[in-house]
Scaffold this motif. Structure first.
Motif, PDB file in Angstrom:
ATOM      1  N   LEU A  43     -92.571  28.705 -25.456  1.00  0.00           N
ATOM      2  CA  LEU A  43     -92.487  29.843 -26.361  1.00  0.00           C
ATOM      3  C   LEU A  43     -93.733  29.999 -27.228  1.00  0.00           C
ATOM      4  O   LEU A  43     -93.963  31.074 -27.796  1.00  0.00           O
ATOM      5  CB  LEU A  43     -91.233  29.730 -27.236  1.00  0.00           C
ATOM      6  N   GLU A  44     -94.542  28.949 -27.323  1.00  0.00           N
ATOM      7  CA  GLU A  44     -95.816  29.078 -28.032  1.00  0.00           C
ATOM      8  C   GLU A  44     -96.707  30.113 -27.355  1.00  0.00           C
ATOM      9  O   GLU A  44     -97.590  30.693 -27.994  1.00  0.00           O
ATOM     10  CB  GLU A  44     -96.532  27.728 -28.084  1.00  0.00           C
ATOM     11  N   ASP A  76    -110.379  24.966 -27.767  1.00  0.00           N
ATOM     12  CA  ASP A  76    -109.928  25.401 -29.090  1.00  0.00           C
ATOM     13  C   ASP A  76    -108.435  25.219 -29.316  1.00  0.00           C
ATOM     14  O   ASP A  76    -107.950  25.435 -30.439  1.00  0.00           O
ATOM     15  CB  ASP A  76    -110.270  26.886 -29.304  1.00  0.00           C
ATOM     16  N   ASN A  77    -107.691  24.841 -28.283  1.00  0.00           N
ATOM     17  CA  ASN A  77    -106.227  24.818 -28.403  1.00  0.00           C
ATOM     18  C   ASN A  77    -105.617  23.510 -27.907  1.00  0.00           C
ATOM     19  O   ASN A  77    -104.604  23.503 -27.198  1.00  0.00           O
ATOM     20  CB  ASN A  77    -105.633  26.007 -27.640  1.00  0.00           C
ATOM     21  N   GLN A  78    -106.186  22.400 -28.332  1.00  0.00           N
ATOM     22  CA  GLN A  78    -105.670  21.097 -27.921  1.00  0.00           C
ATOM     23  C   GLN A  78    -104.206  20.891 -28.308  1.00  0.00           C
ATOM     24  O   GLN A  78    -103.438  20.328 -27.506  1.00  0.00           O
ATOM     25  CB  GLN A  78    -106.529  19.968 -28.487  1.00  0.00           C
ATOM     26  N   PRO A  79    -103.739  21.298 -29.501  1.00  0.00           N
ATOM     27  CA  PRO A  79    -102.323  21.080 -29.822  1.00  0.00           C
ATOM     28  C   PRO A  79    -101.377  21.717 -28.811  1.00  0.00           C
ATOM     29  O   PRO A  79    -100.302  21.168 -28.527  1.00  0.00           O
ATOM     30  CB  PRO A  79    -102.175  21.716 -31.209  1.00  0.00           C
ATOM     31  N   TRP A  80    -101.767  22.866 -28.240  1.00  0.00           N
ATOM     32  CA  TRP A  80    -100.901  23.527 -27.252  1.00  0.00           C
ATOM     33  C   TRP A  80    -100.763  22.666 -26.012  1.00  0.00           C
ATOM     34  O   TRP A  80     -99.649  22.367 -25.576  1.00  0.00           O
ATOM     35  CB  TRP A  80    -101.465  24.899 -26.892  1.00  0.00           C
ATOM     36  N   THR A 131     -96.001  43.835  -6.155  1.00  0.00           N
ATOM     37  CA  THR A 131     -97.398  43.425  -6.183  1.00  0.00           C
ATOM     38  C   THR A 131     -97.514  42.002  -5.663  1.00  0.00           C
ATOM     39  O   THR A 131     -96.628  41.173  -5.874  1.00  0.00           O
ATOM     40  CB  THR A 131     -97.993  43.491  -7.603  1.00  0.00           C
ATOM     41  N   ASN A 132     -98.605  41.742  -4.950  1.00  0.00           N
ATOM     42  CA  ASN A 132     -98.934  40.402  -4.459  1.00  0.00           C
ATOM     43  C   ASN A 132    -100.312  40.040  -4.975  1.00  0.00           C
ATOM     44  O   ASN A 132    -101.292  40.740  -4.674  1.00  0.00           O
ATOM     45  CB  ASN A 132     -98.907  40.367  -2.930  1.00  0.00           C
ATOM     46  N   CYS A 133    -100.389  38.980  -5.750  1.00  0.00           N
ATOM     47  CA  CYS A 133    -101.645  38.639  -6.432  1.00  0.00           C
ATOM     48  C   CYS A 133    -102.300  37.407  -5.833  1.00  0.00           C
ATOM     49  O   CYS A 133    -101.666  36.601  -5.152  1.00  0.00           O
ATOM     50  CB  CYS A 133    -101.380  38.408  -7.919  1.00  0.00           C
ATOM     51  N   SER A 134    -103.589  37.257  -6.134  1.00  0.00           N
ATOM     52  CA  SER A 134    -104.320  36.056  -5.764  1.00  0.00           C
ATOM     53  C   SER A 134    -104.186  35.009  -6.869  1.00  0.00           C
ATOM     54  O   SER A 134    -103.447  35.198  -7.840  1.00  0.00           O
ATOM     55  CB  SER A 134    -105.785  36.390  -5.501  1.00  0.00           C
ATOM     56  N   ASN A 135    -104.884  33.883  -6.742  1.00  0.00           N
ATOM     57  CA  ASN A 135    -104.737  32.775  -7.688  1.00  0.00           C
ATOM     58  C   ASN A 135    -105.145  33.167  -9.101  1.00  0.00           C
ATOM     59  O   ASN A 135    -106.270  33.613  -9.320  1.00  0.00           O
ATOM     60  CB  ASN A 135    -105.589  31.587  -7.246  1.00  0.00           C
ATOM     61  N   ASN A 136    -104.235  32.978 -10.045  1.00  0.00           N
ATOM     62  CA  ASN A 136    -104.510  33.281 -11.445  1.00  0.00           C
ATOM     63  C   ASN A 136    -105.065  32.056 -12.175  1.00  0.00           C
ATOM     64  O   ASN A 136    -104.782  30.914 -11.809  1.00  0.00           O
ATOM     65  CB  ASN A 136    -103.228  33.717 -12.162  1.00  0.00           C
ATOM     66  N   TYR A 137    -105.815  32.332 -13.228  1.00  0.00           N
ATOM     67  CA  TYR A 137    -106.282  31.273 -14.135  1.00  0.00           C
ATOM     68  C   TYR A 137    -106.518  31.914 -15.489  1.00  0.00           C
ATOM     69  O   TYR A 137    -106.597  33.148 -15.611  1.00  0.00           O
ATOM     70  CB  TYR A 137    -107.576  30.635 -13.617  1.00  0.00           C
ATOM     71  N   GLY A 138    -106.616  31.093 -16.525  1.00  0.00           N
ATOM     72  CA  GLY A 138    -106.883  31.632 -17.846  1.00  0.00           C
ATOM     73  C   GLY A 138    -106.149  30.871 -18.933  1.00  0.00           C
ATOM     74  O   GLY A 138    -105.576  29.803 -18.685  1.00  0.00           O
ATOM     75  N   PRO A 139    -106.121  31.406 -20.159  1.00  0.00           N
ATOM     76  CA  PRO A 139    -105.431  30.761 -21.282  1.00  0.00           C
ATOM     77  C   PRO A 139    -103.939  30.585 -21.004  1.00  0.00           C
ATOM     78  O   PRO A 139    -103.329  31.380 -20.292  1.00  0.00           O
ATOM     79  CB  PRO A 139    -105.662  31.732 -22.444  1.00  0.00           C
ATOM     80  N   PHE A 140    -103.365  29.526 -21.575  1.00  0.00           N
ATOM     81  CA  PHE A 140    -101.936  29.215 -21.481  1.00  0.00           C
ATOM     82  C   PHE A 140    -101.501  28.802 -20.076  1.00  0.00           C
ATOM     83  O   PHE A 140    -100.309  28.835 -19.770  1.00  0.00           O
ATOM     84  CB  PHE A 140    -101.081  30.401 -21.963  1.00  0.00           C
ATOM     85  N   HIS A 141    -102.430  28.380 -19.239  1.00  0.00           N
ATOM     86  CA  HIS A 141    -102.087  27.937 -17.888  1.00  0.00           C
ATOM     87  C   HIS A 141    -101.487  26.540 -17.961  1.00  0.00           C
ATOM     88  O   HIS A 141    -102.124  25.615 -18.469  1.00  0.00           O
ATOM     89  CB  HIS A 141    -103.333  27.937 -17.003  1.00  0.00           C
ATOM     90  N   LEU A 150     -98.289  17.582 -22.035  1.00  0.00           N
ATOM     91  CA  LEU A 150     -98.698  16.535 -21.097  1.00  0.00           C
ATOM     92  C   LEU A 150     -97.591  15.540 -20.786  1.00  0.00           C
ATOM     93  O   LEU A 150     -97.657  14.834 -19.775  1.00  0.00           O
ATOM     94  CB  LEU A 150     -99.930  15.799 -21.639  1.00  0.00           C
ATOM     95  N   ASP A 151     -96.569  15.460 -21.651  1.00  0.00           N
ATOM     96  CA  ASP A 151     -95.476  14.519 -21.421  1.00  0.00           C
ATOM     97  C   ASP A 151     -94.325  15.134 -20.623  1.00  0.00           C
ATOM     98  O   ASP A 151     -93.329  14.449 -20.366  1.00  0.00           O
ATOM     99  CB  ASP A 151     -94.929  13.999 -22.759  1.00  0.00           C
ATOM    100  N   ARG A 152     -94.437  16.395 -20.229  1.00  0.00           N
ATOM    101  CA  ARG A 152     -93.354  17.006 -19.460  1.00  0.00           C
ATOM    102  C   ARG A 152     -93.308  16.431 -18.045  1.00  0.00           C
ATOM    103  O   ARG A 152     -94.324  15.985 -17.502  1.00  0.00           O
ATOM    104  CB  ARG A 152     -93.505  18.524 -19.432  1.00  0.00           C
ATOM    105  N   LYS A 153     -92.140  16.479 -17.456  1.00  0.00           N
ATOM    106  CA  LYS A 153     -91.891  15.824 -16.170  1.00  0.00           C
ATOM    107  C   LYS A 153     -92.865  16.275 -15.089  1.00  0.00           C
ATOM    108  O   LYS A 153     -93.024  17.464 -14.830  1.00  0.00           O
ATOM    109  CB  LYS A 153     -90.460  16.113 -15.719  1.00  0.00           C
ATOM    110  N   GLY A 154     -93.512  15.314 -14.467  1.00  0.00           N
ATOM    111  CA  GLY A 154     -94.395  15.585 -13.340  1.00  0.00           C
ATOM    112  C   GLY A 154     -95.828  15.879 -13.707  1.00  0.00           C
ATOM    113  O   GLY A 154     -96.715  15.821 -12.840  1.00  0.00           O
ATOM    114  N   VAL A 155     -96.119  16.197 -14.972  1.00  0.00           N
ATOM    115  CA  VAL A 155     -97.481  16.536 -15.373  1.00  0.00           C
ATOM    116  C   VAL A 155     -98.352  15.287 -15.293  1.00  0.00           C
ATOM    117  O   VAL A 155     -98.000  14.225 -15.804  1.00  0.00           O
ATOM    118  CB  VAL A 155     -97.507  17.121 -16.797  1.00  0.00           C
TER     119      VAL A 155
END
Length: 349
Positions: free
Chosen positions: A39-40, A327-331, A182-192, A336-341
């Protein structure tokens, strides 16, 4: 316009939520808040009087009916999905239940609401899918995916998305439900979410860990900045022709190795190591089972019919992405502790 956006706490969905509210739309964000949701991602708009959140799983038909009755949306943007290929190899059931059964529930809930409302002309159901449904391309720059490319999915994930695409088309042809796809290609960016290639490389580099590349790194993807994708999705929703699909690509083909080396060069400039380059951490690992060789989108239809094309090159988008993660290390630290990460997944085959 009031939009019901499923999966709006995820990576692409949250980009659509933020942009839609910035453009004056009302948004109902429907999300089950599974492991990859956060939700962040929508905190910047959650205080808006144009925003509402519903904690609902698309596998729960009764809850979906209640949301439609309560909010009476003008349109649906269906992004909720399990999307990580490696996880689909290890646990395909979740992908079938969410991507196939969940999409069926969304279509039926939307159809019921649309019929009861008198089939308003402005209503539409936008299904967001992936180029992976088309399978793998040869290494020939003249050959790309078009909207008429036959489906040839090769992983549990892409098969589940192909199934959902077929359901959406069937509900249009059989019941007249006004849909666009719509069919998209590989996304990247903030909040990934930090299990996909770009964030894995950035965060492993900063942590001094190996930068894992499957096989020899020659697999090619067409990279699409997520904010460009959100812009294209809203355009298709508003102006796309009912029953029609649109391929959305970044026009930025790169091998995985080229992409990783670009990220390393950006990090070398923005946060240099005490010695050497981040590229020194590159490590080649065993390839993913059934790893598709190449994806590439032919964006002619969306460009000629709707006038859309991406606004950034992959180099520009990657620089903006690296800046955001720096700039967004807290996010990302909290995820990083979620399952499988951080684990190697997709090896059970």
């Amino acid at each position: 316009m009031k939009l019901l956006i499923t999966g709006g706490a995820g990576f692409i969905g949250s980009a659509v939520v933020r942009l839609a509210i910035a453009r004056g739309h009302e948004v109902v964000n429907l999300d089950a808040l599974t492991y990859a949701a956060c939700l962040e991602n929508v905190a910047s708009v959650s205080g808006s009087d144009k925003y509402a959140f519903e904690h609902v799983d698309i596998r729960d038909r009764a809850a979906l009916d209640a949301v439609f009755t309560k909010h009476k949306p003008d349109a649906v943007m269906h992004l909720a999905a399990e999307s990580h290929v490696d996880r689909s190899i290890d646990g395909p059931a979740d992908f079938i239940e969410t991507n196939v059964t969940g999409t069926f529930n969304m279509l039926e809930a939307a159809r019921s609401y649309w019929v009861q409302a008198g089939k308003p002309e402005g209503f539409r159901f936008h299904h967001i899918s992936t180029d992976e449904v088309f399978g793998s391309l040869p290494n020939d720059p003249e050959v790309k995916f078009t909207e008429d490319t036959p489906y040839d999915p090769r992983s549990p994930y892409s098969s589940s998305k192909a199934s959902s695409d077929h359901l959406v088309r069937a509900w249009h042809e059989t019941y007249g439900l006004p849909v666009v796809l719509t069919n998209c290609s590989n996304n990247y960016g903030p909040f990934h979410f930090p299990e996909k290639l770009v964030p894995v490389i950035i965060l492993n580099a900063l942590a001094g860990k190996p930068l894992p590349i499957y096989g020899n790194g020659a697999n090619i993807r067409d990279w699409l900045f997520v904010e460009d994708h959100a812009d294209a999705l809203l355009l298709v929703l508003e102006k796309g022709e009912f029953g029609r699909s649109y391929n959305i690509g970044g026009e930025n083909e790169r091998t995985n190795l080229e992409l990783v080396k670009t990220l390393c060069a950006i990090l070398d400039e923005k946060r240099p190591k005490e010695s050497g380059s981040y590229a020194d951490q590159i490590t080649f690992v065993a390839d993913r089972p059934g790893h598709d060789a190449r994806y590439a989108i032919d964006p002619t239809r969306i460009r000629t019919e709707l006038g859309w094309r991406p606004s950034v090159t992959v180099e520009e988008g990657l620089e903006r992405t690296v800046d955001w993660y720096l700039d967004n290390q807290p996010w990302w630290q909290a995820l990083l502790d979620r399952k499988g990460v951080g684990e190697r997944l997709g090896t059970k085959a």
